[in-house]
Design an enzyme around this catalytic site. Structure first.
Site, PDB file in Angstrom:
ATOM      1  N   LEU A  21       0.841  -1.197   0.000  1.00 48.68           N
ATOM      2  CA  LEU A  21       0.000   0.000   0.000  1.00 48.68           C
ATOM      3  C   LEU A  21       0.877   1.249   0.000  1.00 48.68           C
ATOM      4  O   LEU A  21       1.470   1.586   1.030  1.00 48.68           O
ATOM      5  CB  LEU A  21      -0.892   0.013   1.251  1.00 48.68           C
ATOM      6  CG  LEU A  21      -1.931  -1.108   1.365  1.00 48.68           C
ATOM      7  CD1 LEU A  21      -2.446  -1.233   2.786  1.00 48.68           C
ATOM      8  CD2 LEU A  21      -3.085  -0.872   0.397  1.00 48.68           C
ATOM      9  N   THR A  22       0.966   1.888  -1.144  1.00 50.97           N
ATOM     10  CA  THR A  22       1.768   3.110  -1.232  1.00 50.97           C
ATOM     11  C   THR A  22       1.307   4.120  -0.185  1.00 50.97           C
ATOM     12  O   THR A  22       0.104   4.302   0.003  1.00 50.97           O
ATOM     13  CB  THR A  22       1.622   3.715  -2.641  1.00 50.97           C
ATOM     14  OG1 THR A  22       2.158   2.779  -3.552  1.00 50.97           O
ATOM     15  CG2 THR A  22       2.378   5.034  -2.776  1.00 50.97           C
TER      16      THR A  22
ATOM     17  N   CYS B  17      -0.304  -1.505 -10.942  1.00 53.10           N
ATOM     18  CA  CYS B  17      -0.452  -0.094 -10.578  1.00 53.10           C
ATOM     19  C   CYS B  17      -1.134   0.673 -11.716  1.00 53.10           C
ATOM     20  O   CYS B  17      -0.640   0.702 -12.841  1.00 53.10           O
ATOM     21  CB  CYS B  17       0.908   0.525 -10.261  1.00 53.10           C
ATOM     22  SG  CYS B  17       0.747   2.249  -9.818  1.00 53.10           S
TER      23      CYS B  17
ATOM     24  N   ARG C 270      -7.535  -2.273   1.725  1.00 52.64           N
ATOM     25  CA  ARG C 270      -8.249  -1.187   2.397  1.00 52.64           C
ATOM     26  C   ARG C 270      -8.924  -1.663   3.679  1.00 52.64           C
ATOM     27  O   ARG C 270      -9.084  -0.889   4.623  1.00 52.64           O
ATOM     28  CB  ARG C 270      -9.279  -0.576   1.432  1.00 52.64           C
ATOM     29  CG  ARG C 270      -8.622   0.200   0.293  1.00 52.64           C
ATOM     30  CD  ARG C 270      -9.603   0.432  -0.834  1.00 52.64           C
ATOM     31  NE  ARG C 270     -10.127  -0.840  -1.315  1.00 52.64           N
ATOM     32  CZ  ARG C 270     -11.308  -0.989  -1.891  1.00 52.64           C
ATOM     33  NH1 ARG C 270     -12.084   0.050  -2.087  1.00 52.64           N
ATOM     34  NH2 ARG C 270     -11.709  -2.191  -2.289  1.00 52.64           N
TER      35      ARG C 270
HETATM   36  C1  LIG Z   1      -3.802   3.552  -0.661  1.00 48.45           C
HETATM   37  C2  LIG Z   1      -3.504   2.419  -1.576  1.00 48.45           C
HETATM   38  C3  LIG Z   1      -2.202   2.200  -1.973  1.00 48.45           C
HETATM   39  C4  LIG Z   1      -1.899   1.111  -2.801  1.00 48.45           C
HETATM   40  N1  LIG Z   1      -0.609   0.891  -3.159  1.00 48.45           N
HETATM   41  C5  LIG Z   1      -0.292  -0.230  -3.856  1.00 48.45           C
HETATM   42  C6  LIG Z   1       1.057  -0.557  -4.132  1.00 48.45           C
HETATM   43  O1  LIG Z   1       1.988   0.161  -3.774  1.00 48.45           O
HETATM   44  N2  LIG Z   1       1.300  -1.708  -4.794  1.00 48.45           N
HETATM   45  C7  LIG Z   1       0.289  -2.543  -5.212  1.00 48.45           C
HETATM   46  O2  LIG Z   1       0.561  -3.585  -5.798  1.00 48.45           O
HETATM   47  N3  LIG Z   1      -0.986  -2.246  -4.963  1.00 48.45           N
HETATM   48  C8  LIG Z   1      -1.298  -1.126  -4.283  1.00 48.45           C
HETATM   49  N4  LIG Z   1      -2.597  -0.871  -3.984  1.00 48.45           N
HETATM   50  C9  LIG Z   1      -3.623  -1.863  -4.338  1.00 48.45           C
HETATM   51  C10 LIG Z   1      -3.815  -2.832  -3.174  1.00 48.45           C
HETATM   52  O3  LIG Z   1      -2.635  -3.549  -2.918  1.00 48.45           O
HETATM   53  C11 LIG Z   1      -4.952  -3.814  -3.431  1.00 48.45           C
HETATM   54  O4  LIG Z   1      -4.648  -4.564  -4.572  1.00 48.45           O
HETATM   55  C12 LIG Z   1      -6.263  -3.100  -3.656  1.00 48.45           C
HETATM   56  O5  LIG Z   1      -6.473  -2.093  -2.704  1.00 48.45           O
HETATM   57  C13 LIG Z   1      -7.440  -4.082  -3.607  1.00 48.45           C
HETATM   58  O6  LIG Z   1      -7.523  -4.697  -2.357  1.00 48.45           O
HETATM   59  P1  LIG Z   1      -8.597  -4.201  -1.260  1.00 48.45           P
HETATM   60  O7  LIG Z   1      -9.938  -4.206  -1.919  1.00 48.45           O
HETATM   61  O8  LIG Z   1      -8.470  -5.191  -0.142  1.00 48.45           O
HETATM   62  O9  LIG Z   1      -8.215  -2.810  -0.883  1.00 48.45           O
HETATM   63  C14 LIG Z   1      -2.930   0.236  -3.221  1.00 48.45           C
HETATM   64  C15 LIG Z   1      -4.234   0.483  -2.819  1.00 48.45           C
HETATM   65  C16 LIG Z   1      -4.538   1.561  -2.015  1.00 48.45           C
HETATM   66  C17 LIG Z   1      -5.960   1.793  -1.588  1.00 48.45           C
END
Ligand SMILES: Cc1cc2nc3c(=O)[nH]c(=O)nc-3n(C[C@H](O)[C@H](O)[C@H](O)COP(=O)(O)O)c2cc1C
Length: 716
Positions: free
Chosen positions: A313-314, A419, A582
């Protein structure tokens, strides 16, 4: 197709309106609850029952009636919160650590290209800078100052304490949380709680000397401000300097890349040869040359139902947050995504992202219910992996060599192919790799060759466009390699694939597609069977191209928000494990719910203890001086932008809670809980001040989520 929250709300309003109209048609006035007062009393009682669940409306969080805020004359809840834009949050942030470094270095460093210049956080430093030569030493024993007479920083500790900085903070009872935990504080005299770990000692000659208390042997002499207790993967400055001066010798990458360029050209010619041209000249197999060396055998990994994975999560997935999640049950963690090129240029901010907390280098839980790949040694496994992205194979390969050479604690190196952020996509990295399977395969092969014992994994989306889902085909390629070159090159060596069940185009607008994830899980089982067959029939199975002895793990990801979601998707899809992003940002105890298999209705006071922990962990990771405390504040506020989205399950009429539901206006169960639902960043600053003391006057914060920025003035 899932409704967007706005559509769903509109629909709910329409439904409510039609119920009114019904009443009016019957010639009866509507009451506050939308029911006619002329209804028979018995029926009214039944419908008025407080516990009678109302119908669940897609996209709208089902808040119990007693918590809803209804305007006078209003009969139904109205959605007040704007839809949240998780897309904005996923973008690579303009990192204030860079900004700080730039300003500290007299603005000499150029700003990185592509930074989001719209978000500014102010600069936070002491009024007068204390020289490093005295920052950690007893008053009478300074180290030699490199700048001598030319030094314009302060060398007088007493003056610094009285005029050069803010007075000590009163939070945590005025006691330094870092010193209290570790018996020493790496912020030295700059610590904003220094009075709790300093003393004045009378020397034999009668002079009084200020000294710091604590076991200074726990901090290193070279870089006392850099070494943080409990933090691993701290790369020495010399390594970064050599990288920045292009003096690093690439022991493996350069030889391999040279071979790869020739092999790629050969494969390209073979691919473009005329259909009926069978001459040896154009035959890939005949001209194939073995690579200069093969990948080393990899450490085996394991992903299972008992290892819930915290997503990369960036900005949000920083060390203090990951530490909190590990404490609450996360079994696998990832760094924030770093770009390959800045790592190769030795940029400090990117190497800092690769640090981990010592709790992340302990083995993940291991309680397998089925067969496990041969040779997996849980005691040798760890939780923490890093994630990078790159637009060219040479960057991915060299960055992997650098990471695996300079970082001692890595579970895996993961390549981000999901990404969606424009800047990344347009450069050919991130989700652009989904449409460049040949390049992606070369990257994985190369990374696998240079990574020593560290396995390589990938994270993908379903595709770039909604009408062209490419993930399944891509997964086949990641497992087996291109059909044309498979026989010579063997498998690319990808140890695991994580699939986020959305396309780039979808971003966060639709629900994650677990049917597609299930379909890919079935396909992966077949590819694994084929890999197994290869391992069985080939004269000498090539372990190095078959990580995990021929098993590629598959992890599903998207929208998981309760143990109910977690276990039902595990069962429904047949994936090896699931990743959560999230969900833990909104409720980090999601990992405990998964572990315990039950909902945990956390009170506001309990939730606040997690914020307090973040404050402590932030200070331990970044320092308890002005700079460290305000990094901690900034990242705490970023996190609060998610944390305040939590709707306590006690106020919900229906379970399971749904991640993307947004609530109508409601009041929580007490004032603190209501404060913790605030979408106003000024309230978040107030929350941060409970632990980090007053924000400095020049502190600015601008949430990434536009929807969370109401009441925001242009600059803080
Ligand atoms: C704030 C934020 C930052 C993220 N940064 C990255 C990242 O650096 N690398 C990545 O592969 N996915 C990143 N994602 C995507 C998440 O790893 C994940 O695939 C996506 O949020 C879906 O999962 P969720 O529904 O459980 O949030 C990011 C998502 C969010 C919301």
């Amino acid at each position: 197709m899932a409704d967007s929250p706005t559509t769903a709300l509109k629909r709910s309003e329409d439904q409510l309106e039609s119920s009114h109209n019904g009443n009016l048609e019957n010639g009866t006035p509507a009451t506050g609850n939308g029911l006619s007062t002329d209804e028979p009393a018995l029926k009214r009682v039944r419908l008025d029952e407080p516990n009678r669940p109302r119908e669940r409306i897609k996209g709208v969080a089902p808040i119990k009636e007693e918590y809803l805020i209804l305007n006078p004359g209003q009969s139904a809840p109205v959605g007040e919160e704007p839809a949240v834009d998780d897309d904005a949050a996923e973008g690579q942030a303009y990192d204030p650590r860079d900004q700080q470094q730039n300003s500290q270095q007299g603005g000499k460093r150029k700003k990185q290209k592509g930074q989001n210049k719209e978000r500014e956080f102010g600069t936070f430093s002491d009024a007068v800078r204390l020289c490093n030569s005295v920052a950690w030493t007893p008053e009478f024993s300074p180290r030699p100052c490199k700048f001598g007479d030319r030094c314009n920083a302060l060398h007088d500790i007493r003056k610094y304490l009285s005029e050069g900085r803010r007075p000590d903070l009163e939070t945590f009872g005025g006691k330094c949380p870092v010193y209290e935990t570790h018996g020493t504080c790496s912020s030295g005299w700059r610590c904003l709680y220094v009075r709790s770990h300093m003393e004045e000692i009378e020397r034999e000659d009668g002079r009084k000397e200020l000294v710091l208390k604590g076991d200074s042997s726990k901090t290193t002499d070279d870089e006392p401000g850099e070494a943080r207790l409990g933090v691993v993967n701290v790369v020495p400055p010399q390594v970064k300097i050599e990288l920045s001066k292009k003096k690093t010798v690439w022991e493996k990458s350069e030889r391999y890349l040279e071979w790869m360029a020739k092999d790629t050209e050969l494969a390209r010619k073979h691919y473009h040869k005329k259909k009926d041209d069978t001459s040896e000249q154009n035959d890939y197999r005949a001209q194939y040359v073995e690579p200069p060396f093969k990948p080393s055998e990899k450490r085996k990994v394991y992903f299972g139902p008992e290892t819930p994975v915290l997503a990369p999560l960036t900005t949000q997935g920083n060390l203090p947050f990951r530490r909190l999640c590990v404490e609450l049950g996360a079994q696998v963690t990832y760094s924030e995504m770093a770009l390959g090129l800045p790592l190769l240029q030795g940029q400090k901010a990117d190497w800092t992202l690769m640090r981990a907390h010592e709790s992340e280098i302990t083995p993940p839980r291991f309680n397998p219910s089925g067969p496990v790949v041969q040779g997996y040694d849980n005691s040798n496994d760890l939780k923490f992996g890093v994630q990078i992205t790159a637009h060219a194979p040479w960057i991915a390969v060299k960055a992997t060599e650098a990471l695996t050479r300079f970082l001692p604690h890595l579970r895996v190196v993961d390549l981000n192919c999901g990404c969606p952020v424009d800047m990344i996509y347009k450069s050919g990295a991130g989700s652009a790799l989904l449409d460049a399977p040949a390049k992606l395969e070369r990257m994985i092969r190369g990374m696998n060759v240079v990574s020593g014992e560290v396995p390589i994994t990938t994270k993908i989306r379903m595709g770039v466009k909604d009408d062209k889902l490419t993930a399944q085909k891509l997964i086949e390629r990641l497992a087996l390699g291109s059909a044309d070159t498979r026989e010579q090159l063997g498998a690319p060596g990808c140890a695991a694939v994580t699939l986020h069940g959305r396309t780039r185009q979808q971003r966060y607008t639709k629900a994650a597609d677990y049917n597609y994830i299930a379909q890919c899980a079935v396909a992966i089982k077949e590819y694994n069977r084929q890999l197994d067959a290869v391992a069985d029939t080939i004269k000498e199975p090539d372990e190095s191209t078959l990580p995990n002895g021929g098993k590629m793990y598959f992890i599903g990801n998207g929208d998981l928000y309760s143990h109910v979601d977690y276990y039902s998707q595990l069962e429904k899809t047949g994936v090896d494990a699931l990743m959560l992003g999230r969900g833990p940002l909104i409720k980090p105890w999601l990992f405990s719910e998964i572990e315990q298999g039950q909902y945990l209705d956390k009170s506001a006071a309990e939730r606040l203890t997690y914020v307090e922990k973040f404050a402590r962990y932030g200070m331990e990771a970044w320092g308890s001086d002005e700079l460290g405390i305000n990094y901690t504040r900034r990242f705490m506020l970023e996190w609060l932008s998610f944390f305040t989205r939590y709707i306590p399950i006690g106020v919900l009429e229906h379970l399971p809670p749904v991640l993307n539901d947004r609530p109508p206006a409601y009041r929580a169960r007490d004032d603190l809980e209501t404060l913790l639902t605030s979408k106003n960043y000024k309230d978040w600053i107030k929350i941060s001040e409970m632990f980090l003391g007053p924000a400095p006057p020049n502190f600015k914060f601008q949430p990434k989520h536009k929807s969370n920025s109401y009441e925001i003035e242009a600059e803080g």
